[in-house]
Design an enzyme around this catalytic site. Structure first.
Site, mmCIF file in Angstrom:
data_model
loop_
_atom_site.group_PDB
_atom_site.id
_atom_site.type_symbol
_atom_site.label_atom_id
_atom_site.label_comp_id
_atom_site.label_asym_id
_atom_site.label_seq_id
_atom_site.Cartn_x
_atom_site.Cartn_y
_atom_site.Cartn_z
ATOM 1 C CG ASN A 76 -1.948 -1.150 1.051
ATOM 2 O OD1 ASN A 76 -2.072 -1.663 0.071
ATOM 3 N ND2 ASN A 76 -2.769 -1.423 2.289
ATOM 4 C CG ASP B 198 -2.784 3.347 2.603
ATOM 5 O OD1 ASP B 198 -1.805 2.887 3.497
ATOM 6 O OD2 ASP B 198 -3.698 2.511 2.378
ATOM 7 C CG HIS C 30 3.730 -1.426 -4.679
ATOM 8 N ND1 HIS C 30 2.678 -2.270 -4.945
ATOM 9 C CD2 HIS C 30 4.736 -2.283 -5.219
ATOM 10 C CE1 HIS C 30 2.745 -3.344 -5.376
ATOM 11 N NE2 HIS C 30 4.147 -3.479 -5.430
ATOM 12 C CB CYS D 158 17.223 17.802 -8.679
ATOM 13 S SG CYS D 158 15.902 18.560 -7.542
ATOM 14 C CB CYS E 265 11.301 20.710 -8.359
ATOM 15 S SG CYS E 265 12.876 20.877 -7.240
ATOM 16 N N GLY F 71 -5.469 -9.172 3.104
ATOM 17 C CA GLY F 71 -5.989 -8.124 2.219
ATOM 18 C C GLY F 71 -5.360 -7.921 0.684
HETATM 19 P P1 OAD Z 1 -6.311 -5.805 -4.866
HETATM 20 O O1 OAD Z 1 -7.374 -4.657 -4.903
HETATM 21 O O2 OAD Z 1 -5.978 -6.473 -6.039
HETATM 22 O O3 OAD Z 1 -6.990 -6.718 -3.600
HETATM 23 C C1 OAD Z 1 -7.472 -6.366 -2.534
HETATM 24 C C2 OAD Z 1 -7.627 -7.603 -1.831
HETATM 25 O O4 OAD Z 1 -8.280 -7.119 -0.564
HETATM 26 C C3 OAD Z 1 -8.729 -8.477 -2.398
HETATM 27 O O5 OAD Z 1 -8.330 -9.849 -2.281
HETATM 28 C C4 OAD Z 1 -10.089 -8.239 -1.415
HETATM 29 O O6 OAD Z 1 -10.743 -9.701 -1.414
HETATM 30 C C5 OAD Z 1 -9.505 -8.109 -0.219
HETATM 31 N N1 OAD Z 1 -10.169 -7.350 0.956
HETATM 32 C C6 OAD Z 1 -11.072 -6.336 0.708
HETATM 33 N N2 OAD Z 1 -11.553 -5.690 1.575
HETATM 34 C C7 OAD Z 1 -11.059 -6.464 2.680
HETATM 35 C C8 OAD Z 1 -11.224 -6.345 4.121
HETATM 36 N N3 OAD Z 1 -11.959 -5.622 4.660
HETATM 37 N N4 OAD Z 1 -10.347 -7.474 4.665
HETATM 38 C C9 OAD Z 1 -9.635 -8.392 4.126
HETATM 39 N N5 OAD Z 1 -9.423 -8.305 2.924
HETATM 40 C C10 OAD Z 1 -10.123 -7.585 2.140
HETATM 41 O O7 OAD Z 1 -5.138 -5.000 -4.016
HETATM 42 P P2 OAD Z 1 -3.809 -5.483 -3.881
HETATM 43 O O8 OAD Z 1 -3.630 -6.990 -3.784
HETATM 44 O O9 OAD Z 1 -3.055 -4.694 -2.751
HETATM 45 O O10 OAD Z 1 0.180 -1.754 -7.333
HETATM 46 O O11 OAD Z 1 -3.226 -5.026 -5.315
HETATM 47 C C11 OAD Z 1 -1.638 -5.165 -5.499
HETATM 48 C C12 OAD Z 1 -1.052 -4.103 -6.367
HETATM 49 O O12 OAD Z 1 -1.724 -3.987 -7.555
HETATM 50 C C13 OAD Z 1 -1.344 -2.731 -5.597
HETATM 51 O O13 OAD Z 1 -0.328 -2.357 -4.835
HETATM 52 C C14 OAD Z 1 -1.291 -1.846 -6.873
HETATM 53 C C15 OAD Z 1 -2.112 -2.599 -7.938
HETATM 54 O O14 OAD Z 1 -1.773 -2.314 -9.169
HETATM 55 C C16 OAD Z 1 0.652 -0.660 -7.826
HETATM 56 O O15 OAD Z 1 0.090 0.417 -8.054
HETATM 57 C C17 OAD Z 1 2.169 -0.800 -8.217
#
Ligand code: OAD
Length: 244
Positions: free
Chosen positions: A100, A102, A117, A128, A146, A186
């Site tokens: 994440n 955030d 990430h 720069c 900048c 998640g």
């Molecule tokens: P995804 O949006 O692909 O997956 C989110 C996951 O969280 C899913 O499997 C949901 O089922 C689960 N989920 C949702 N709410 C939940 C909760 N309250 N408790 C537990 N699980 C929950 O997000 P990421 O796997 O983080 O990269 O995605 C990976 C990367 O893809 C991100 O970092 C981003 C994106 O492209 C970049 O931007 C480089």
């Protein structure tokens, strides 16, 4: 909800490694990437999250990042983030790896999350390399410049086709090699190299646990799948560890 085996492992001074994805921040109001309400349903990653798109049209990419920075500025960590910060205080060998951007783990009190990430609230100059935090940016113009050299700033996040920050990857690999318990929380377990991390952990002997509201491609390989919201399961896990 938790197996005896898992709770026992926590009694043995384990090295605990947690990998988080967008799902842990969903309960704070940060949209996930995939799924019905996911960001990639409404926006195309190839038009927004890669360097070529940025050079072609920095204004659109900046509008999209300003929008996401605004979301992140106005939300708070949830019980899942706080539970991980507490787990870190309970176990001296604890490592948190996150996909994440955030920054909510920091805000919840995690000391040193490994941000694979990058961080959406941090920006850097293309020319720069000077860093600027989001709070220091003016609202106008949309494409911030900048203050040192006048170069264009970009969000300090990893885009498709870009390398992960090298030190973050080294730190993550080191932690994973030592892991006794590894949690995947998640994340859809689709984006590399994070998607491989649970497998690295398992092959070096870790007990693999997944927390997710839905099964993923990883689920068939885990030792324990905990179905539900991370903001509910993680605080409950802490309660149970304290009891035992
Ligand atoms: P995804 O949006 O692909 O997956 C989110 C996951 O969280 C899913 O499997 C949901 O089922 C689960 N989920 C949702 N709410 C939940 C909760 N309250 N408790 C537990 N699980 C929950 O997000 P990421 O796997 O983080 O990269 O995605 C990976 C990367 O893809 C991100 O970092 C981003 C994106 O492209 C970049 O931007 C480089």
């Amino acid at each position: 909800m938790f197996s005896e085996k898992l709770l026992e492992k926590f009694q043995e001074n384990p090295v605990v490694v947690v990998l988080t994805g967008a799902g842990i921040s969903a309960e704070s109001g940060v949209p996930t990437f995939r799924g019905e309400d996911g960001l990639w349903k409404k926006f195309k990653p190839e038009e927004l999250a890669n360097f070529d798109a940025f050079i072609r049209n920095p204004e659109i990419v900046w509008e999209w990042y300003r929008y996401r920075q605004e979301i992140v500025r106005n939300i708070e960590p949830n019980p899942g983030h706080y539970a991980l910060a507490e787990l870190e205080r309970m176990f001296p060998d604890f490592y948190l790896i996150t996909q994440n951007v955030d920054g909510l783990h920091f805000r919840a009190g995690s000391q040193n999350p490994i941000e694979l990430h990058g961080n959406i609230m941090r920006n850097r100059c293309l020319q720069c390399n000077k860093y600027f935090m989001e709070v220091d940016l003016q609202k106008e113009p949309v494409i911030p410049k900048c203050t040192e050299c006048g170069g264009i700033l970009r969000p300090d996040v990893v885009w498709f086709g870009e390398q992960l920050p090298q030190q973050a990857l080294i730190n993550a690999e080191k932690a994973i090699n030592e892991a006794n318990i590894f949690f995947s929380v998640g994340t859809s377990a689709l984006v590399q190299p994070a998607a491989s991390m649970p497998f690295w952990a398992k092959s070096s002997g870790a007990y693999l646990v997944e927390i997710n509201i839905m099964e993923t491609l990883l689920t068939p390989y885990v030792d324990e799948y905990l179905s539900g919201k991370s903001g509910e399961i993680l605080p409950e896990l802490i309660k149970q560890i304290k009891k035992t």
